[in-house]
Design a protein around this motif. Structure first.
Motif, PDB file in Angstrom:
ATOM      1  N   ASP A 170      -5.099   9.470   4.648  1.00 14.65           N
ATOM      2  CA  ASP A 170      -3.777   9.239   5.046  1.00 14.65           C
ATOM      3  C   ASP A 170      -3.761   8.926   6.594  1.00 14.65           C
ATOM      4  O   ASP A 170      -3.550   9.950   7.435  1.00 14.65           O
ATOM      5  CB  ASP A 170      -3.244  10.604   4.806  1.00 14.65           C
ATOM      6  CG  ASP A 170      -1.734  10.731   4.721  1.00 14.65           C
ATOM      7  OD1 ASP A 170      -1.083   9.549   4.138  1.00 14.65           O
ATOM      8  OD2 ASP A 170      -1.210  11.620   5.186  1.00 14.65           O
ATOM      9  N   ASN A 171      -3.807   7.851   6.944  1.00 14.06           N
ATOM     10  CA  ASN A 171      -3.795   7.468   8.404  1.00 14.06           C
ATOM     11  C   ASN A 171      -2.778   6.270   8.372  1.00 14.06           C
ATOM     12  O   ASN A 171      -2.658   5.314   7.381  1.00 14.06           O
ATOM     13  CB  ASN A 171      -5.232   7.351   8.853  1.00 14.06           C
ATOM     14  CG  ASN A 171      -5.956   6.045   8.388  1.00 14.06           C
ATOM     15  OD1 ASN A 171      -5.476   4.851   8.671  1.00 14.06           O
ATOM     16  ND2 ASN A 171      -6.833   6.415   7.479  1.00 14.06           N
ATOM     17  N   LEU A 172      -2.363   5.832   9.579  1.00 14.90           N
ATOM     18  CA  LEU A 172      -1.543   4.796  10.013  1.00 14.90           C
ATOM     19  C   LEU A 172      -2.190   3.668   9.391  1.00 14.90           C
ATOM     20  O   LEU A 172      -1.325   2.596   8.949  1.00 14.90           O
ATOM     21  CB  LEU A 172      -1.074   5.093  11.494  1.00 14.90           C
ATOM     22  CG  LEU A 172       0.328   4.274  11.850  1.00 14.90           C
ATOM     23  CD1 LEU A 172       1.418   4.830  10.840  1.00 14.90           C
ATOM     24  CD2 LEU A 172       0.574   4.450  13.225  1.00 14.90           C
ATOM     25  N   SER A 173      -3.186   3.189   9.627  1.00 21.97           N
ATOM     26  CA  SER A 173      -3.715   1.939   9.342  1.00 21.97           C
ATOM     27  C   SER A 173      -3.987   1.646   8.025  1.00 21.97           C
ATOM     28  O   SER A 173      -3.744   0.587   7.446  1.00 21.97           O
ATOM     29  CB  SER A 173      -5.401   1.714  10.161  1.00 21.97           C
ATOM     30  OG  SER A 173      -5.073   1.899  11.514  1.00 21.97           O
ATOM     31  N   ASN A 174      -4.252   2.640   7.133  1.00 20.46           N
ATOM     32  CA  ASN A 174      -4.487   2.655   5.896  1.00 20.46           C
ATOM     33  C   ASN A 174      -2.958   2.651   4.975  1.00 20.46           C
ATOM     34  O   ASN A 174      -2.977   2.301   3.870  1.00 20.46           O
ATOM     35  CB  ASN A 174      -5.471   3.798   5.219  1.00 20.46           C
ATOM     36  CG  ASN A 174      -5.930   3.437   3.762  1.00 20.46           C
ATOM     37  OD1 ASN A 174      -6.024   2.139   3.446  1.00 20.46           O
ATOM     38  ND2 ASN A 174      -5.912   4.700   2.907  1.00 20.46           N
ATOM     39  N   ILE A 175      -2.045   3.036   5.519  1.00 19.79           N
ATOM     40  CA  ILE A 175      -0.894   2.965   4.919  1.00 19.79           C
ATOM     41  C   ILE A 175       0.008   1.643   5.193  1.00 19.79           C
ATOM     42  O   ILE A 175       0.106   0.943   6.259  1.00 19.79           O
ATOM     43  CB  ILE A 175       0.113   4.193   5.409  1.00 19.79           C
ATOM     44  CG1 ILE A 175      -0.314   5.444   5.296  1.00 19.79           C
ATOM     45  CG2 ILE A 175       1.499   4.098   4.879  1.00 19.79           C
ATOM     46  CD1 ILE A 175       0.400   6.468   6.016  1.00 19.79           C
ATOM     47  N   VAL A 176       0.306   1.230   3.971  1.00 20.55           N
ATOM     48  CA  VAL A 176       1.095  -0.181   4.059  1.00 20.55           C
ATOM     49  C   VAL A 176       2.610  -0.043   3.539  1.00 20.55           C
ATOM     50  O   VAL A 176       3.103   0.537   2.601  1.00 20.55           O
ATOM     51  CB  VAL A 176       0.346  -1.113   2.976  1.00 20.55           C
ATOM     52  CG1 VAL A 176       0.730  -2.559   3.115  1.00 20.55           C
ATOM     53  CG2 VAL A 176      -1.124  -1.110   3.363  1.00 20.55           C
ATOM     54  N   SER A 177       3.603  -0.693   4.081  1.00 20.78           N
ATOM     55  CA  SER A 177       4.953  -0.791   3.560  1.00 20.78           C
ATOM     56  C   SER A 177       5.071  -2.116   2.932  1.00 20.78           C
ATOM     57  O   SER A 177       4.858  -3.189   3.162  1.00 20.78           O
ATOM     58  CB  SER A 177       6.025  -1.155   4.955  1.00 20.78           C
ATOM     59  OG  SER A 177       7.200  -1.404   4.561  1.00 20.78           O
ATOM     60  N   LEU A 178       5.501  -1.886   1.565  1.00 23.61           N
ATOM     61  CA  LEU A 178       5.692  -3.003   0.595  1.00 23.61           C
ATOM     62  C   LEU A 178       6.859  -2.779  -0.181  1.00 23.61           C
ATOM     63  O   LEU A 178       7.345  -1.858  -0.168  1.00 23.61           O
ATOM     64  CB  LEU A 178       4.412  -2.524  -0.488  1.00 23.61           C
ATOM     65  CG  LEU A 178       3.125  -2.625   0.039  1.00 23.61           C
ATOM     66  CD1 LEU A 178       2.147  -2.510  -1.270  1.00 23.61           C
ATOM     67  CD2 LEU A 178       2.836  -4.273   0.309  1.00 23.61           C
ATOM     68  N   CYS A 179       7.499  -4.007  -0.395  1.00 22.08           N
ATOM     69  CA  CYS A 179       8.683  -4.075  -1.311  1.00 22.08           C
ATOM     70  C   CYS A 179       8.235  -3.440  -2.642  1.00 22.08           C
ATOM     71  O   CYS A 179       6.903  -3.497  -3.089  1.00 22.08           O
ATOM     72  CB  CYS A 179       8.983  -5.542  -1.582  1.00 22.08           C
ATOM     73  SG  CYS A 179       8.125  -6.546  -2.122  1.00 22.08           S
ATOM     74  N   PRO A 180       9.100  -2.774  -3.588  1.00 19.58           N
ATOM     75  CA  PRO A 180       8.601  -2.397  -4.832  1.00 19.58           C
ATOM     76  C   PRO A 180       8.097  -3.064  -5.854  1.00 19.58           C
ATOM     77  O   PRO A 180       7.205  -2.653  -6.626  1.00 19.58           O
ATOM     78  CB  PRO A 180      10.202  -1.917  -5.373  1.00 19.58           C
ATOM     79  CG  PRO A 180      10.988  -1.760  -4.317  1.00 19.58           C
ATOM     80  CD  PRO A 180      10.591  -2.985  -3.140  1.00 19.58           C
ATOM     81  N   ASN A 181       8.375  -4.478  -5.891  1.00 23.72           N
ATOM     82  CA  ASN A 181       7.902  -5.586  -6.597  1.00 23.72           C
ATOM     83  C   ASN A 181       6.187  -5.430  -6.404  1.00 23.72           C
ATOM     84  O   ASN A 181       5.280  -5.596  -7.160  1.00 23.72           O
ATOM     85  CB  ASN A 181       8.264  -6.790  -6.456  1.00 23.72           C
ATOM     86  CG  ASN A 181       7.801  -7.775  -7.581  1.00 23.72           C
ATOM     87  OD1 ASN A 181       8.164  -7.326  -8.986  1.00 23.72           O
ATOM     88  ND2 ASN A 181       7.091  -8.830  -7.358  1.00 23.72           N
ATOM     89  N   CYS A 182       5.845  -5.518  -5.021  1.00 22.11           N
ATOM     90  CA  CYS A 182       4.461  -5.716  -4.565  1.00 22.11           C
ATOM     91  C   CYS A 182       3.758  -4.308  -4.818  1.00 22.11           C
ATOM     92  O   CYS A 182       2.634  -4.580  -5.201  1.00 22.11           O
ATOM     93  CB  CYS A 182       4.390  -6.206  -3.098  1.00 22.11           C
ATOM     94  SG  CYS A 182       4.644  -8.094  -2.692  1.00 22.11           S
TER      95      CYS A 182
END
Length: 286
Positions: A229-241
């Motif tokens: 749970d770190n900033l590099s491992n977290i990704v912002s994605l649209c719901p479809n992706c």
């Protein structure tokens, strides 16, 4: 193909292997084991205990005991070196033993922690779906929205740590929604696989709606010494992706993973294959 960390974690196995059954193997009711498959079987039974020659010439020595997945009932299957002076190891399929995988299905074997050998098969669709659910994700997304809309519904202790939730029978690892909120800011609340993926304006945030995803899934935290749970491992994605990276066919799932991976050089101490295996998205060799 050799079991990856993902497979050993799912099956709670020491080692294993899998491959695709060809139409000819199904028709002939026999599978020629690959190098990895042979190694597992020979190490388990012992080379001296595997018959050399036709099954009919020594049916007792040819017959070997396996546990059949998923009920782990004991079955007998014939296993021989059919030709003297050759390393080819052959496993015979059997309707009677309820082990007759169809063409293009996945067959697998693995060693349990109690040193028993398990064999099984399933369709490729079933195989690809193994371990791809995330029971905690809906709770996590709601926690993020509560942070972004300034209506916290999560428990934070005096030191600023998120109180760990327990969801279901297995261990749950704390996910800090504040890190996800930071990732959304860094991405401009856009999909990091493709910034042109427009969704809608969220009612509670008044910004484009996106979801947070851990590229190396949190459920595998026990395999890592550093926190996932770190900033590099977290990704912002649209719901479809986001749905796609969990539920799409393996080729598209791999494309999503690779697209994100290329934009995360700080994760390049892992190979793309090491990350893709957690999604069971590696190409299966016949």
């Amino acid at each position: 193909m050799t079991f990856q960390e993902f497979h050993n974690d799912f099956f709670q196995s020491l080692s294993g292997a899998y491959s695709k059954v060809t139409e000819r193997e199904h028709y002939d009711s026999q599978i020629t084991l690959t190098d990895v498959e042979s190694e597992i079987v020979i190490n388990h039974f012992g080379r001296a205990n595997i018959h050399i020659g036709n099954v009919s010439s020594d049916r007792k020595l040819s017959s070997k005991k396996f546990l059949l997945y998923p009920n782990l009932e004991q079955v007998s299957l014939n296993l021989v070196f059919p030709k003297p002076h050759k390393a080819e190891l052959r496993l015979y399929l059997s309707n009677r033993a309820d082990f007759k995988p169809t063409g293009n299905s996945i067959w697998f074997l693995y060693l349990t922690k109690s040193n028993e050998i398990v064999i099984g098969s399933m369709s490729e669709q079933e195989w690809r779906a193994l371990g791809q659910t995330d029971d905690e994700d809906n709770v996590y997304q709601e926690d993020i929205l509560s942070i972004l809309s300034e209506t916290p519904s999560i428990d934070i202790d005096p030191k600023g740590c998120i109180v760990q939730r327990v969801i279901g029978p297995r261990v749950s690892y704390a996910r800090d929604p504040r890190l996800a909120a930071m990732r959304f800011d860094l991405s401009g609340t856009k999909c990091e696989f493709n910034s042109l993926h427009y969704t809608f304006v969220g009612q509670r945030t008044n910004k484009q709606y996106v979801e947070a995803h851990h590229l190396i899934p949190m459920k595998y935290q026990h395999l890592f010494s550093e926190p996932l749970d770190n900033l590099s491992n977290i990704v912002s994605l649209c719901p479809n992706c986001h749905r796609g990276i969990h539920h799409a066919v393996s080729e598209y799932k791999y494309e999503l993973i690779d697209g994100i991976y290329q934009k995360r050089p700080e994760l390049h101490n892992y190979t793309i294959e090491e990350i893709a295996q957690y999604y069971n998205a590696l190409r299966i060799i016949d």
